[in-house]
Design a protein around this motif. Structure first.
Motif, short mmCIF file in Angstrom:
data_model
loop_
_atom_site.label_atom_id
_atom_site.label_comp_id
_atom_site.label_asym_id
_atom_site.label_seq_id
_atom_site.Cartn_x
_atom_site.Cartn_y
_atom_site.Cartn_z
N ALA A 115 0.81 -1.22 0.00
CA ALA A 115 0.00 0.00 0.00
C ALA A 115 0.84 1.27 0.00
CB ALA A 115 -0.93 0.00 1.21
N GLN A 116 2.14 1.16 0.17
CA GLN A 116 2.97 2.36 0.37
C GLN A 116 3.02 3.30 -0.83
OE1 GLN A 116 3.86 3.34 3.45
NE2 GLN A 116 2.59 1.56 3.73
N SER A 117 2.84 2.82 -2.02
CA SER A 117 2.92 3.70 -3.19
C SER A 117 1.60 4.37 -3.52
CB SER A 117 3.42 2.92 -4.40
OG SER A 117 2.50 1.90 -4.72
N ALA A 118 0.54 4.10 -2.75
CA ALA A 118 -0.78 4.61 -3.08
C ALA A 118 -1.03 6.06 -2.69
CB ALA A 118 -1.85 3.72 -2.44
N SER A 119 -0.36 6.55 -1.67
CA SER A 119 -0.66 7.89 -1.15
C SER A 119 0.39 8.90 -1.57
CB SER A 119 -0.72 7.85 0.38
OG SER A 119 -0.80 9.17 0.88
N PRO A 120 -0.03 10.00 -2.23
CA PRO A 120 0.94 11.04 -2.59
C PRO A 120 1.42 11.84 -1.37
CG PRO A 120 -1.26 11.73 -3.21
CD PRO A 120 -1.37 10.31 -2.71
N ALA A 121 0.77 11.65 -0.22
CA ALA A 121 1.14 12.41 0.98
C ALA A 121 2.05 11.63 1.93
CB ALA A 121 -0.12 12.84 1.74
N ASP A 122 2.35 10.39 1.61
CA ASP A 122 3.18 9.56 2.48
C ASP A 122 4.19 8.78 1.64
OD1 ASP A 122 1.78 10.26 4.83
OD2 ASP A 122 0.29 8.71 4.44
N ARG A 123 5.45 8.89 1.99
CA ARG A 123 6.51 8.14 1.32
C ARG A 123 7.38 7.47 2.38
NH1 ARG A 123 3.90 7.59 -2.54
NH2 ARG A 123 3.81 9.07 -4.23
N ARG A 124 7.55 6.17 2.23
CA ARG A 124 8.36 5.40 3.16
C ARG A 124 9.47 4.70 2.40
NH1 ARG A 124 3.37 5.72 5.43
NH2 ARG A 124 3.31 6.04 7.68
N PHE A 125 10.64 4.62 3.03
CA PHE A 125 11.82 4.09 2.37
C PHE A 125 12.51 3.05 3.24
CE2 PHE A 125 11.38 8.70 1.71
CZ PHE A 125 11.09 8.73 0.35
N ALA A 126 13.20 2.12 2.59
CA ALA A 126 14.08 1.18 3.27
C ALA A 126 15.44 1.84 3.42
CB ALA A 126 14.19 -0.10 2.45
N ILE A 127 16.02 1.75 4.60
CA ILE A 127 17.39 2.22 4.83
C ILE A 127 18.30 1.02 4.61
CG2 ILE A 127 19.05 3.17 6.48
CD1 ILE A 127 16.60 4.26 8.07
N THR A 128 19.23 1.14 3.66
CA THR A 128 20.14 0.04 3.39
C THR A 128 21.59 0.52 3.43
OG1 THR A 128 20.15 0.34 0.98
CG2 THR A 128 18.41 -1.07 1.91
N LEU A 129 22.47 -0.42 3.71
CA LEU A 129 23.91 -0.17 3.69
C LEU A 129 24.54 -1.43 3.13
CD1 LEU A 129 26.33 1.65 4.48
CD2 LEU A 129 26.30 0.53 6.71
N GLY A 130 25.21 -1.29 1.99
CA GLY A 130 25.79 -2.47 1.35
C GLY A 130 24.76 -3.52 1.02
N GLY A 131 23.52 -3.10 0.74
CA GLY A 131 22.45 -4.03 0.41
C GLY A 131 21.71 -4.59 1.61
N GLU A 132 22.22 -4.37 2.82
CA GLU A 132 21.59 -4.88 4.04
C GLU A 132 20.49 -3.93 4.49
OE1 GLU A 132 22.72 -5.86 8.73
OE2 GLU A 132 24.24 -5.02 7.39
N LEU A 133 19.30 -4.46 4.73
CA LEU A 133 18.18 -3.68 5.25
C LEU A 133 18.43 -3.38 6.72
CD1 LEU A 133 15.34 -2.45 4.87
CD2 LEU A 133 14.41 -4.69 5.51
N LEU A 134 18.45 -2.08 7.06
CA LEU A 134 18.75 -1.67 8.44
C LEU A 134 17.59 -0.97 9.13
CD1 LEU A 134 22.37 -0.33 7.95
CD2 LEU A 134 21.63 -2.57 8.77
N GLY A 135 16.57 -0.54 8.37
CA GLY A 135 15.47 0.17 9.00
C GLY A 135 14.60 0.84 7.96
N THR A 136 13.80 1.77 8.44
CA THR A 136 12.91 2.53 7.55
C THR A 136 13.01 4.02 7.87
OG1 THR A 136 11.02 2.30 9.05
CG2 THR A 136 11.25 0.62 7.32
N ALA A 137 12.75 4.81 6.86
CA ALA A 137 12.67 6.27 7.01
C ALA A 137 11.45 6.72 6.23
CB ALA A 137 13.93 6.93 6.46
#
Length: 184
Positions: free
Chosen positions: A52-74
């Motif tokens: 559902a994350q791409s549906a709202s123009p008012a909300d954008r969420r991202f994966a935080i990665t380092l060297g391809g490793e998922l570390l969190g969200t922003a």
């Protein structure tokens, strides 16, 4: 398009992120430091949330990665395109990855994206008062300003904690860059 920090890469959330995001969503230690309500969640609900994350123009969420490793969200949420501001938050999942500058680099990458690419004028956020590492990252290292306090806002660990309201403007960000030469 990815958002680049000096070290981190912020990318779209993907279906394959679901198992780790689901584990973090059910980790009480993580959520003690964050605002909002948190209830146990299923893997299916996490997958639905990602989709559902791409549906709202008012909300954008991202994966935080380092060297391809998922570390969190922003995120950039509650985006007000007319007045050019948004609310920002983030979460670093692995305890062993905290205190390594990942949060600071993520905040800097989000600010560069918001101010230099999207043309925003300001960002705001809030921090639960006992989350001193987040306060230091935002206010001491990234130029955010304590703008207010809402008393007894969060109930955690059997007591109430204040909500610290913080913000940063485009001018604050560019002044920080002049002082620190962060991107040089």
């Amino acid at each position: 398009m990815n958002i680049l920090g000096r070290r981190v890469v912020l990318r779209a959330l993907e279906e394959e992120d679901a198992p780790l995001l689901h584990a973090w969503a059910n980790e009480p230690e993580i959520w003690q430091r964050l605002g909002g309500w948190h209830f146990p969640t299923s893997l299916a609900a996490t997958r639905t949330w990602i989709a559902a994350q791409s549906a709202s123009p008012a909300d954008r969420r991202f994966a935080i990665t380092l060297g391809g490793e998922l570390l969190g969200t922003a995120n950039l949420v509650e985006i007000d395109w007319k007045n050019r501001h948004a609310h920002h938050g983030m979460m670093i999942g692995p305890v062993a990855r905290r205190g390594q500058g990942i949060g600071t680099d993520t905040i800097m990458a989000i600010m560069r994206h918001a101010f230099d690419e999207l043309g925003f004028e300001r960002l705001d956020s809030s921090i639960i008062e006992h989350n001193e590492p987040s306060r230091r990252a935002y206010c001491d290292r990234c130029g955010w300003v304590l703008e207010g306090r809402q008393r007894r806002w969060f109930h955690r660990q059997g007591r109430f904690w204040d909500r610290l309201i913080i913000g940063v403007t485009r001018d604050d960000y560019h002044a920080l860059l002049e002082r620190t030469r962060y991107w040089d």
